[in-house]
Design an enzyme around this catalytic site. Structure first.
Site, PDB file in Angstrom:
ATOM      1  CB  THR A   1      -0.952   0.018   1.202  1.00 51.05           C
ATOM      2  OG1 THR A   1      -0.049   0.150   2.324  1.00 51.05           O
ATOM      3  CG2 THR A   1      -1.773  -1.182   1.174  1.00 51.05           C
TER       4      THR A   1
ATOM      5  CD  GLU B   1      -4.892  -1.980   2.673  1.00 49.27           C
ATOM      6  OE1 GLU B   1      -5.463  -1.580   1.590  1.00 49.27           O
ATOM      7  OE2 GLU B   1      -4.452  -1.544   3.464  1.00 49.27           O
TER       8      GLU B   1
ATOM      9  CE  LYS C   1     -11.830  12.104  14.766  1.00 46.32           C
ATOM     10  NZ  LYS C   1     -10.507  11.541  14.456  1.00 46.32           N
TER      11      LYS C   1
ATOM     12  CD1 TRP D   1     -16.028  13.514  14.187  1.00 50.04           C
ATOM     13  CD2 TRP D   1     -16.948  11.432  13.259  1.00 50.04           C
ATOM     14  NE1 TRP D   1     -15.478  12.014  15.051  1.00 50.04           N
ATOM     15  CE2 TRP D   1     -16.173  11.161  14.078  1.00 50.04           C
ATOM     16  CE3 TRP D   1     -17.505  10.805  12.264  1.00 50.04           C
ATOM     17  CZ2 TRP D   1     -16.234   9.442  14.231  1.00 50.04           C
ATOM     18  CZ3 TRP D   1     -17.139   9.478  12.357  1.00 50.04           C
ATOM     19  CH2 TRP D   1     -16.947   8.742  13.318  1.00 50.04           C
TER      20      TRP D   1
HETATM   21  P1  AMP Z   1      -5.242   2.199  -2.125  1.00 51.48           P
HETATM   22  O1  AMP Z   1      -5.038   1.086  -1.487  1.00 51.48           O
HETATM   23  O2  AMP Z   1      -4.033   2.914  -2.673  1.00 51.48           O
HETATM   24  O3  AMP Z   1      -5.920   1.964  -3.511  1.00 51.48           O
HETATM   25  O4  AMP Z   1      -5.930   3.300  -1.545  1.00 51.48           O
HETATM   26  C1  AMP Z   1      -7.297   2.875  -0.939  1.00 51.48           C
HETATM   27  C2  AMP Z   1      -8.027   3.911  -0.321  1.00 51.48           C
HETATM   28  O5  AMP Z   1      -8.327   5.122  -1.549  1.00 51.48           O
HETATM   29  C3  AMP Z   1      -9.345   3.889   0.103  1.00 51.48           C
HETATM   30  O6  AMP Z   1      -9.215   3.267   1.553  1.00 51.48           O
HETATM   31  C4  AMP Z   1     -10.057   5.274  -0.047  1.00 51.48           C
HETATM   32  O7  AMP Z   1      -9.726   5.975   1.199  1.00 51.48           O
HETATM   33  C5  AMP Z   1      -9.519   5.830  -1.187  1.00 51.48           C
HETATM   34  N1  AMP Z   1     -10.426   5.531  -2.314  1.00 51.48           N
HETATM   35  C6  AMP Z   1     -10.411   4.578  -3.181  1.00 51.48           C
HETATM   36  N2  AMP Z   1     -11.475   4.566  -4.119  1.00 51.48           N
HETATM   37  C7  AMP Z   1     -12.215   5.696  -3.723  1.00 51.48           C
HETATM   38  C8  AMP Z   1     -13.281   6.398  -4.288  1.00 51.48           C
HETATM   39  N3  AMP Z   1     -14.073   6.195  -5.307  1.00 51.48           N
HETATM   40  N4  AMP Z   1     -13.602   7.684  -3.593  1.00 51.48           N
HETATM   41  C9  AMP Z   1     -13.063   8.226  -2.532  1.00 51.48           C
HETATM   42  N5  AMP Z   1     -11.823   7.554  -2.094  1.00 51.48           N
HETATM   43  C10 AMP Z   1     -11.549   6.390  -2.586  1.00 51.48           C
END
Ligand code: AMP
Length: 541
Positions: free
Chosen positions: A184, A329, A439, A444
């Protein structure tokens, strides 16, 4: 038990065999570094993957070994996506945009034995060569003629394939064998590895191909702009192979004009990428209109696609947008925002609201929202809680890292760190990351809601809202805004006035600062960690 169904291991080689049997003539086209199109078929892919699988054995790669890839989206990367797992090794896709120290960290943490790299990216590996002594061999493709490569034990990819036998028997019998490893992006601490199994990958591929998800078919031509080093290009290379869809790989050509040209000339039906990419494409299409009528779904995820941008694509350009949410994940697909029958009578505006949500969980993934006390919250479209998931392609813990209660609940759900509401019909609407929520006075404030509202203003190009410490309220929102070129007459007061009708007073940012750009992470997301650090250093006053 006697009479029960066959024990049929769900392995990646079954996907490749299916593509070869059913769709041998469907094409995979790559835009090469010099701009020419390389084209071949799934049958060509199949025979080269078999040779490559043999070659991996000759390089000393054993079952379970990690093999790194360091490449753009191209046909060689597609070959590695199959050859590495189908020979029993683990395909570790290295993010080409990481800082050198992070790159060295993940290579060493994964203990990559061999790295396959694109010649155009070799300089980045050369810089860290001394820090990754355990890598035994570097295999290079797309090198410039005469390119001098300052790495130990270099082998040319094509020589390796040419020398290898095509006769190969797939060795993986256990579907719970590891097949892929993605780290990640690591917004806090070191990047963490997510290890996919053959089974999880196979099921994710079927899940993604459900008609109620992306539903690829042999009539599709898929353009993964999302990099192959980011969450397996959202699984699209495997989904395309399983469905017999054609693939168009953009190589290093990722700017707006290059993508517009590629989508038009290759008659792409499913382009897929993060919102930043589609912002650039939209700007290009506004100045240089093109015929993109063959696009059936512009898939977007990774960050929230602003509602205004979805509206611009759908209304101005007639291109349907499919907003999806996922995480490394989750392999990564979790939810998609397709409309359902109950939405057919809604107004166009209401339908757009739904398309701007992150969507509903696809079959194979379950989700719930939970409060600070771990209590499940109602799906009423207004109550915010942390999103937790479980399912057939959800991680069970990070690679070589102890499981902790901030990652998993006691009853086994994965804690995403995203905060959202869920509507009564199951549509997730992300309001924040747990660590990005503001916060204020015990309430929130959603940084994402403020950002979306700001980005809906025609003069705002990008907006990121962060929490800044406040003596009285504990935290208050600060908005960082990038204006579109030629919009410099707009003021802080104008934007606050624009926001006022949409939010309760205490939600409005105390200040708006204008920046020339929002810092981004290695996968193109707003890097709020950097903004918070700049604020702490007094740079955003
Ligand atoms: P990654 O593992 O780098 O793809 O990051 C995942 C994270 O990206 C998620 O937990 C979200 O916070 C963000 N994310 C993924 N898709 C979206 C979406 N369509 N809208 C907003 N946030 C997103």
């Amino acid at each position: 038990m006697h009479g029960l169904m066959m024990d049929y291991p769900l392995t990646v080689d079954r996907i490749l065999e299916h593509a070869y049997r059913m769709y041998p003539t469907r094409r995979i086209s790559t835009k090469m570094p010099d701009g020419h199109m390389h084209r071949y078929t799934y049958a060509n892919l199949y025979s080269r993957v078999k040779r490559l699988a043999n070659a991996l054995g000759q390089l000393g790669v054993a079952q379970g070994d990690r093999v790194g890839t360091f490449a753009w989206n191209n046909y060689q990367h597609m070959e590695l996506y199959f050859a590495i797992p189908c020979s029993g090794a683990v395909c570790h896709t290295l993010n080409i945009r990481l800082f050198p120290e992070q790159l060295a960290y993940i290579i060493n943490h994964a203990e990559d034995k061999v790295i396959f790299a694109d010649g155009t990216l070799v300089p980045m590996l050369e810089r860290i060569a001394d820090e990754i002594p355990a890598v035994e061999t570097f295999v290079i493709f797309n090198a410039q003629p005469g390119q001098e490569i300052k790495l130990p034990n270099v082998v040319a990819y094509e020589d390796l394939i040419a020398a290898a036998d095509e006769d190969y028997t797939w060795p993986v019998k256990d579907e719970l064998t590891a097949m892929g490893l993605c780290y990640t992006s690591g917004t806090t601490g070191n990047p963490k590895g997510v290890l996919y199994s053959h089974r999880s990958l196979f099921l994710h591929t079927m899940g993604e191909n459900q008609a109620t998800a992306l539903g690829l078919t042999p009539s599709d031509i898929v353009l993964p702009v999302v990099p192959q080093f980011h969450a397996m290009a959202w699984g699209l290379p495997y989904a395309a192979a399983m469905a017999g869809a054609e693939l168009v790989m953009p190589g290093p050509h990722l700017n707006g004009p290059a993508l517009a040209e590629l989508i038009e000339s290759e008659k792409v039906t499913i382009p897929a990428g993060v919102p930043t990419i589609w912002t650039a494409l939209y700007q290009e299409l506004r100045t240089n209109p093109r015929n993109l009528s063959h696009v059936r779904s512009l898939v977007v995820g990774g960050s929230a696609m602003p509602r205004g941008l979805i509206a611009a694509y759908e209304r101005e350009l007639g291109i349907s947008v499919l907003h999806a949410w996922g995480m490394t994940e989750l392999s990564p697909l979790g939810t998609v925002a397709l409309l359902q029958t109950q939405h057919s009578t809604l107004s166009e505006d209401d339908r757009l609201d739904i398309k701007a949500t992150q969507g509903y969980p696809i079959a194979g993934v379950e989700l719930r929202i939970v409060n600070d006390m771990g209590e499940e919250l109602p799906w009423d479209g207004t109550t915010m809680g942390e999103v937790q998931v479980r399912g057939a392609w959800v991680t069970n813990g990070y690679y070589k890292v102890e499981r902790t209660p901030d990652q998993f609940t006691a009853d086994g759900w994965f804690r995403t760190g995203d905060v959202a509401t869920v509507s009564s019909d199951g549509y997730l609407q992300l309001t924040d990351r747990t660590k990005d929520l503001v916060k204020s006075g015990g309430e929130w404030i959603s940084s994402v809601a403020l950002e979306n509202a700001l980005m809906a203003h025609p003069d705002v190009h990008e907006a990121a809202v962060i929490a800044v410490p406040d003596e009285r309220w504990s935290e208050r929102p600060l908005a960082c805004v990038v204006l579109v070129p030629d919009a410099d007459t707009i003021t802080e007061a104008d934007l606050l006035e624009y926001l006022a009708p949409e939010f309760e007073r205490f939600w409005l940012p105390d200040h708006i600062v204008f920046l020339s750009e929002i810092p981004k992470t290695s996968v193109g997301k707003f890097d709020k960690k950097v903004l918070r650090a700049r604020h702490a250093a007094g740079e955003l006053a």
